[in-house]
Design an enzyme around this catalytic site. Structure first.
Site, short mmCIF file in Angstrom:
data_model
loop_
_atom_site.label_atom_id
_atom_site.label_comp_id
_atom_site.label_asym_id
_atom_site.label_seq_id
_atom_site.Cartn_x
_atom_site.Cartn_y
_atom_site.Cartn_z
CD GLU A 1 10.20 12.68 11.46
OE1 GLU A 1 9.23 12.34 11.35
OE2 GLU A 1 11.10 11.99 10.96
CB CYS B 1 13.23 8.97 8.39
SG CYS B 1 13.91 8.09 7.24
CD GLU C 1 13.75 0.85 9.28
OE1 GLU C 1 14.13 1.75 9.80
OE2 GLU C 1 14.40 -0.49 9.37
CE LYS D 1 -1.46 2.82 2.42
NZ LYS D 1 -1.25 4.30 1.61
P1 NAD Z 1 2.62 8.39 7.40
O1 NAD Z 1 2.85 7.53 8.70
O2 NAD Z 1 1.71 9.51 7.42
O3 NAD Z 1 2.32 7.27 6.50
C1 NAD Z 1 3.04 6.38 6.07
C2 NAD Z 1 2.13 5.22 5.18
O4 NAD Z 1 1.04 4.55 6.23
C3 NAD Z 1 1.27 5.96 4.06
O5 NAD Z 1 1.06 4.86 3.11
C4 NAD Z 1 -0.01 6.14 4.64
O6 NAD Z 1 -1.06 6.11 3.56
C5 NAD Z 1 -0.24 4.97 5.65
N1 NAD Z 1 -1.19 5.50 6.66
C6 NAD Z 1 -1.66 6.46 6.99
N2 NAD Z 1 -2.62 6.30 8.25
C7 NAD Z 1 -2.69 4.88 8.36
C8 NAD Z 1 -3.59 4.08 9.04
N3 NAD Z 1 -4.54 4.81 10.16
N4 NAD Z 1 -3.62 2.92 8.97
C9 NAD Z 1 -2.70 2.24 7.85
N5 NAD Z 1 -1.95 3.08 7.26
C10 NAD Z 1 -1.85 4.25 7.49
O7 NAD Z 1 3.92 8.79 7.17
P2 NAD Z 1 4.42 9.67 5.85
O8 NAD Z 1 3.88 11.26 6.11
O9 NAD Z 1 3.85 9.20 4.52
O10 NAD Z 1 6.04 9.77 5.75
C11 NAD Z 1 6.61 10.55 6.77
C12 NAD Z 1 7.12 9.92 7.88
O11 NAD Z 1 7.89 8.69 7.54
C13 NAD Z 1 8.25 10.57 8.70
O12 NAD Z 1 7.79 10.45 10.30
C14 NAD Z 1 9.43 9.79 8.40
O13 NAD Z 1 10.55 10.13 9.60
C15 NAD Z 1 9.03 8.58 8.33
N6 NAD Z 1 9.98 7.77 7.42
C16 NAD Z 1 10.80 6.97 8.22
C17 NAD Z 1 11.97 6.10 7.52
C18 NAD Z 1 12.65 5.16 8.02
O14 NAD Z 1 13.32 4.38 7.34
N7 NAD Z 1 12.70 5.27 9.43
C19 NAD Z 1 11.80 6.50 5.94
C20 NAD Z 1 11.28 7.41 5.57
C21 NAD Z 1 10.07 7.88 6.10
#
Ligand code: NAD
Length: 483
Positions: A387, A290, A256, A180
């Site tokens: 962040e 991140c 992650e 997804k």
């Molecule tokens: P997010 O948590 O909002 O979304 C991530 C994914 O989860 C998306 O596909 C989103 O549609 C889905 N999602 C959102 N709410 C959901 C729910 N209730 N149930 C199931 N799925 C859901 O994150 P984002 O805004 O897309 O990305 C930014 C974040 O990702 C930052 O916090 C960043 O630090 C983190 N990140 C971490 C890494 C790592 O490797 N540690 C790498 C990249 C990004």
């Protein structure tokens, strides 16, 4: 202007090797953050579609798991080659839906493809062990088997690499997947599906279900007893929620999550090298990473030199549409992301911070924010605990090594820390005291498919990349036998 690029990009669900509409025919728009224009309308998967995707994965599972490791490896290797052959097209698509500068997108697609090459090489090194039970003399024969269907949930900031970092090891291990992707950036992974098909990935082994209804869709899959792995990359907040859901069926989690990286510059550092490293650690992806340096701690003896040189480089960066030549700061991904950056900078300035460059939001269209350096940031500024996810470097000073370590560790996150010193023994001593999963020692970049990527504390569970990455998709089975 970029119609040709979009003309052949699929916008439906990819289930069982076929393109299909969502069961209720709903779709959602994808926006170009540089122009705020709609560039595509994508099928929005329902719970029913998610179930169909798990059905397809289940059907594909036995044959994929039974393939010889070398056969799986050859397919992954081909996927690497095909993606690199078409790298420019994929890079432009990433820029179009995410906004990042084309140079960043080119870097991302090469990084993304590399996970297929690396795991092509790991697929054939799935090594178990044999030993003798000390008390009974029975043999312990341990081997690593595919864990089962994996649900992959990925963020928008690296639309290709965060997915291939999961698909590569899952396929190498013998697991089928349902992905997804993030709703802001679903096009890149949809566009990659024909490449995987051309490489020989059989129908049903990789399925993609974009959805505006992420909560129910992902939840339904996590409650399907056939799903055995959840690999999530995204915010700590959503990760925590999904961990709770995964607990119901005791699904193996790989998380992650967010970061709050410190970047420490000691008084004995090579300042030019530290500034170059800072530019990468801060500005890769315009700070939407991140791993982005979120808090600069600079020894007070070298603060002025470091701040001046960093400001010079940041001020020289060209802001604009990421597809245009010479641009290195594209728009942020969406309005909320940009508003958050504005709020955090305003908060820091209201609490006494001094803006050395940037800090002014350009007029639209597009969610632009300039490269910004601020210093004199007070300890209660919100950006030290959250962040920033934007092109803003916030600087504070320190006086002693212990103080730098204590302040760097003063966060609930533990993904990555950076430090610069010419004294390697100090570098290693401080690294060991930093509670982070990854350390950039005189380096502003730690991401590498051959390295175990991941964090401590609330930055996550498990590791991606390296040999560790494949273990996330495996169960170890041991046979006790006396022969
Ligand atoms: P997010 O948590 O909002 O979304 C991530 C994914 O989860 C998306 O596909 C989103 O549609 C889905 N999602 C959102 N709410 C959901 C729910 N209730 N149930 C199931 N799925 C859901 O994150 P984002 O805004 O897309 O990305 C930014 C974040 O990702 C930052 O916090 C960043 O630090 C983190 N990140 C971490 C890494 C790592 O490797 N540690 C790498 C990249 C990004």
């Amino acid at each position: 202007m970029y119609e040709n690029l979009l003309a052949n990009v699929p916008t439906d669900l990819w289930i069982g090797g076929k393109w299909c509409k969502s069961s209720d025919n709903q779709r959602f728009d994808v926006i170009d953050p540089a122009t705020e224009k709609v560039i595509a309308s994508v099928a929005s998967a329902t719970v029913e579609d998610a179930k169909r995707a798990v059905d397809a994965a289940q059907e594909a599972f036995p044959a994929w798991a039974a393939k010889k490791p070398r056969e799986r490896a050859e397919i992954l290797r081909k996927a690497f080659e095909i993606i690199m052959r078409d790298a420019e097209r994929f890079a432009k698509l990433i820029t179009l839906e995410n906004g990042k500068a084309l140079s960043d997108s080119r870097g991302e697609i090469a990084y993304a493809a590399e996970f297929f090459r690396w795991y092509a090489e790991e697929a054939v090194r799935n090594i178990g062990h044999i030993s003798m039970a000390p008390a009974t003399g029975a043999r312990i024969v341990a081997q690593h088997k595919p864990a089962g269907i994996a649900v992959l949930v990925t963020p928008w900031n690296f639309p290709a690499a965060m997915a291939t970092r999961k698909i590569g090891p899952a396929l190498a291990a013998g697991c089928p997947v349902v992905l997804k992707p993030a709703s802001d950036t679903p096009l890149t992974m949809l566009a990659l599906m024909p490449a995987l098909e051309e490489a020989g990935v059989p129908p049903g082994v990789v399925n993609v279900v974009p959805s505006r209804r992420s909560g129910p869709v992902v939840s339904a899959m996590l409650h399907d007893p056939r799903v055995r792995v959840l690999s999530f990359t995204g915010s700590t907040e959503v990760g925590r929620k999904l961990l709770h859901e995964a607990a119901d069926n005791i699904i193996k989690p790989s998380m992650e999550l967010g970061g709050n990286a410190p970047f420490i510059v000691f008084e004995d550092a090579d300042i030019d090298a530290a500034v170059d490293g800072a530019m990468i650690a801060k500005m890769r992806n315009m700070g939407e990473a991140c791993t982005a340096a979120n808090r600069f701690y600079v020894h007070d003896k070298v603060h002025d030199e470091f701040a001046k040189k960093l400001t010079g480089k940041m001020a020289a960066l060209k802001v604009g549409n990421g597809l245009d030549d010479g641009v290195s700061v594209g728009p942020l991904v969406n309005k909320e992301g940009r508003d958050k950056v504005i709020e955090l900078v305003d908060d820091a300035v209201a609490k006494g911070a001094k803006v050395l460059t940037g800090g002014k939001t350009p007029t639209g269209p597009g969610y632009f924010y300039p490269a910004t350096v601020i210093t004199n940031v007070s300890n209660d500024a919100k950006m030290l605990n959250e962040e920033i996810f934007g092109p803003v470097a916030s600087i504070q000073t320190f006086k002693t090594e212990d103080e730098a370590i204590t302040r760097a560790n003063d966060t609930e996150y533990g993904l990555v820390a950076y430090l610069y010193t010419k004294d390697l023994s100090r570098g290693m001593r401080v690294s060991e005291k930093l509670d982070f999963g990854m350390i950039g020692l005189n380096r502003g970049l730690v991401s590498d498919p051959a390295a175990p990527f991941g964090g401590t504390k609330q930055s996550g569970l498990g590791r991606e990349g390296a040999q560790e990455g494949m273990k996330e998709f495996q169960e170890t089975q041991y046979v006790s036998v006396i022969w």
